[in-house]
Enzyme design. Structure first.
Site, PDB file in Angstrom:
ATOM      1  N   ALA A 171       0.824  -1.202   0.000  1.00  0.00           N
ATOM      2  CA  ALA A 171       0.000   0.000   0.000  1.00  0.00           C
ATOM      3  C   ALA A 171       0.863   1.258   0.000  1.00  0.00           C
ATOM      4  O   ALA A 171       0.570   2.231  -0.696  1.00  0.00           O
ATOM      5  CB  ALA A 171      -0.961   0.011   1.194  1.00  0.00           C
ATOM      6  N   LYS A 172       1.931   1.245   0.768  1.00  0.00           N
ATOM      7  CA  LYS A 172       2.832   2.406   0.826  1.00  0.00           C
ATOM      8  C   LYS A 172       3.447   2.667  -0.541  1.00  0.00           C
ATOM      9  O   LYS A 172       3.495   3.809  -1.003  1.00  0.00           O
ATOM     10  CB  LYS A 172       3.913   2.179   1.890  1.00  0.00           C
ATOM     11  CG  LYS A 172       4.954   3.276   1.976  1.00  0.00           C
ATOM     12  CD  LYS A 172       4.403   4.565   2.523  1.00  0.00           C
ATOM     13  CE  LYS A 172       5.499   5.611   2.554  1.00  0.00           C
ATOM     14  NZ  LYS A 172       5.409   6.553   3.599  1.00  0.00           N
TER      15      LYS A 172
END
Length: 176
Positions: A171-172
């Site tokens: 996600a990052k």
């Protein structure tokens, strides 16, 4: 019994996150290669360790905020790495922006010692950390996150569980 928190990496992001933990009154041990940020945290009541290993020996939850995959691997598995001092049942929370494969490798090392790992990178920058408005993107077991949630809340406005280990890192990367 109150949790003992360890924090490794007191740079741009790590220092304000650790400051928030100290100001929350939690039992905190810190380590950084540089003396200045350690001294600043000591003034807030944190204990200063001489190695990542020593942080792990003193902590139930060990948080890591270092620059990259290589540094994260060294902090965990190096000669004075936290894996050599971590107790069974402790938790390693990796906040560094690293690859999902790296966090899974670290988890395999730690699992052999009975240590849980979650990847919990953050967004919001230094100001977000200072203002306690970070967003935590967490991958790993939900039960492990719940043990860490009150500590993360010292710097977070949002903590999201995104699924299995590596999903926080994924996600990052997508958000960048």
């Amino acid at each position: 019994m109150p949790l003992k928190i360890g924090f490794i990496g007191l740079g741009t992001m790590g220092k304000p996150m650790a400051v928030n933990i100290a100001k929350a009154g939690l039992d905190l041990t810190v380590y950084d290669l540089r003396e200045e940020p350690c001294g600043d945290l000591a003034l807030l009541g944190a204990k200063v360790a001489s190695s990542a290993r020593e942080v792990a020996e003193r902590s139930d939850i060990i948080e890591i905020v270092v620059v990259d995959d290589e540094q994260t691997e060294r902090v965990v598995g190096g000669e004075q790495g936290l894996i050599h001092g971590a107790r069974s049942g402790s938790i390693v929370a990796v906040h560094s922006t690293i690859l999902p494969v790296t966090v899974r490798k670290i988890a395999a090392w730690c699992s052999a010692k009975g240590v849980d790992v979650i990847d919990a990178p953050v967004s919001g920058g230094q100001k977000g950390a200072q203002d306690r408005e970070l967003c935590y993107m967490v991958g790993g077991e939900a039960a492990v996150l719940e043990k860490c949630r009150s500590v993360f809340a010292t710097s977070a406005s949002h903590v999201f569980h995104l699924g299995e280990l590596g999903m926080g890192a994924t996600a990052k990367m997508l958000s960048q």
